[in-house]
Write an enzyme that holds these catalytic residues in place. Sequence first.
Site, short mmCIF file in Angstrom:
data_model
loop_
_atom_site.label_atom_id
_atom_site.label_comp_id
_atom_site.label_asym_id
_atom_site.label_seq_id
_atom_site.Cartn_x
_atom_site.Cartn_y
_atom_site.Cartn_z
N GLU A 41 -4.34 2.08 -4.34
CA GLU A 41 -3.29 2.40 -4.51
C GLU A 41 -2.61 1.11 -3.48
O GLU A 41 -2.30 0.92 -3.44
CB GLU A 41 -2.60 3.53 -3.62
CG GLU A 41 -3.04 3.89 -1.85
CD GLU A 41 -4.43 4.00 -1.50
OE1 GLU A 41 -4.70 4.16 -0.70
OE2 GLU A 41 -5.30 3.92 -2.00
N ASP A 59 -2.03 9.25 -9.75
CA ASP A 59 -2.40 7.88 -10.95
C ASP A 59 -1.39 7.66 -11.59
O ASP A 59 0.19 6.55 -11.45
CB ASP A 59 -2.96 7.79 -12.05
CG ASP A 59 -4.42 8.20 -12.39
OD1 ASP A 59 -4.79 7.42 -11.25
OD2 ASP A 59 -5.48 8.20 -13.39
N ASN A 73 -2.88 12.51 -3.97
CA ASN A 73 -3.62 13.24 -5.03
C ASN A 73 -4.10 14.52 -4.17
O ASN A 73 -4.89 15.45 -5.22
CB ASN A 73 -5.13 12.23 -4.18
CG ASN A 73 -4.44 11.89 -5.53
OD1 ASN A 73 -3.85 11.20 -6.43
ND2 ASN A 73 -5.62 10.00 -4.80
N ASP A 91 0.94 -1.38 0.09
CA ASP A 91 0.25 -0.27 -0.14
C ASP A 91 1.12 0.97 0.16
O ASP A 91 2.12 1.40 1.01
CB ASP A 91 -0.89 0.21 1.48
CG ASP A 91 -2.22 1.07 1.56
OD1 ASP A 91 -2.45 0.46 0.68
OD2 ASP A 91 -1.56 2.16 1.49
N ILE A 92 0.80 2.42 -1.44
CA ILE A 92 1.22 3.58 -0.76
C ILE A 92 1.01 4.01 0.40
O ILE A 92 -0.12 4.41 0.77
CB ILE A 92 0.80 4.09 -2.39
CG1 ILE A 92 1.68 3.50 -3.86
CG2 ILE A 92 2.18 5.24 -2.32
CD1 ILE A 92 1.14 4.59 -4.70
#
Length: 198
Positions: A109, A83, A74, A66-67
Site C-alpha cells: 500500500e 485492493d 483488509n 503510505d495508506i
Amino acid sequence: MSKPIDPRTLVATVRANGRHARQISETVSRDSLTGVLKRGFINETLAFELERAARLDTCTSVAMIDIDQFKAVNDQHGHPVGDLVIRTLASVLRQQLRASDGIGRVGGEEFLAVLPNCSVAEASAIMESALHRFSEIRFSSPAGDFNCTFSAGVAEAAGGGLSEAQLVALADRALYEAKHAGRNQVHAAATRAKRARH
C-alpha cells in the site's frame, strides 16, 4: 512480407508491430493492480531525474506515500475492498500529480512519487491536495462504509546532491514522522542537499 511490398500493407504492419511493442512494454513496466510503474521502473525514473537535476542545476523532490492503518481495512472489509482502496489512491495520485511527474507502487500500500523541477514546498502542496481529495472518498463494504487516509513524507535534492537511496531514505523518515504525529498528514524532510560547487 512478400515482394513487391504494398506501401499500405507496410504501414499497417509497422503500426501493428508498434502497438504490440508498446503493449509488451506496458505489461512489463506497469503494476497490474494500479497501472502505475513497478518499483524498479520508478527507481529508474528517479535516477534519471537526479542525473538531469545535477546536469541542469535544478531540484527534484520525492514523496513516500503510505495508506494509514491499511491492515485494518483488509481485516475488517476484506482484501478485494483493500485492493479497491489501493487502486483509488493510485488514481487520485495520477490526477493530482503533474504530467511531468512519475508515480510507482513500491510496496503493498506504499507509493513513491518523483517530482522533477519541484521544490519540497511545491511537492508538499501537491501531496496535501491529494491527501484532502483521497480522504473525502467514501468506500462501501458489507461491513459498513468508511473513509481512508494516507500519510506522506517529502524530500528534495537540489542540483542532484543526493543519491536515489539517500533521497528516498529522507522521504521515508519524513513519512515515519507523519505517521508518528498522528497520520493523515504530509511531513517534509528538514535536510536538503545541494551539489557542491567547484
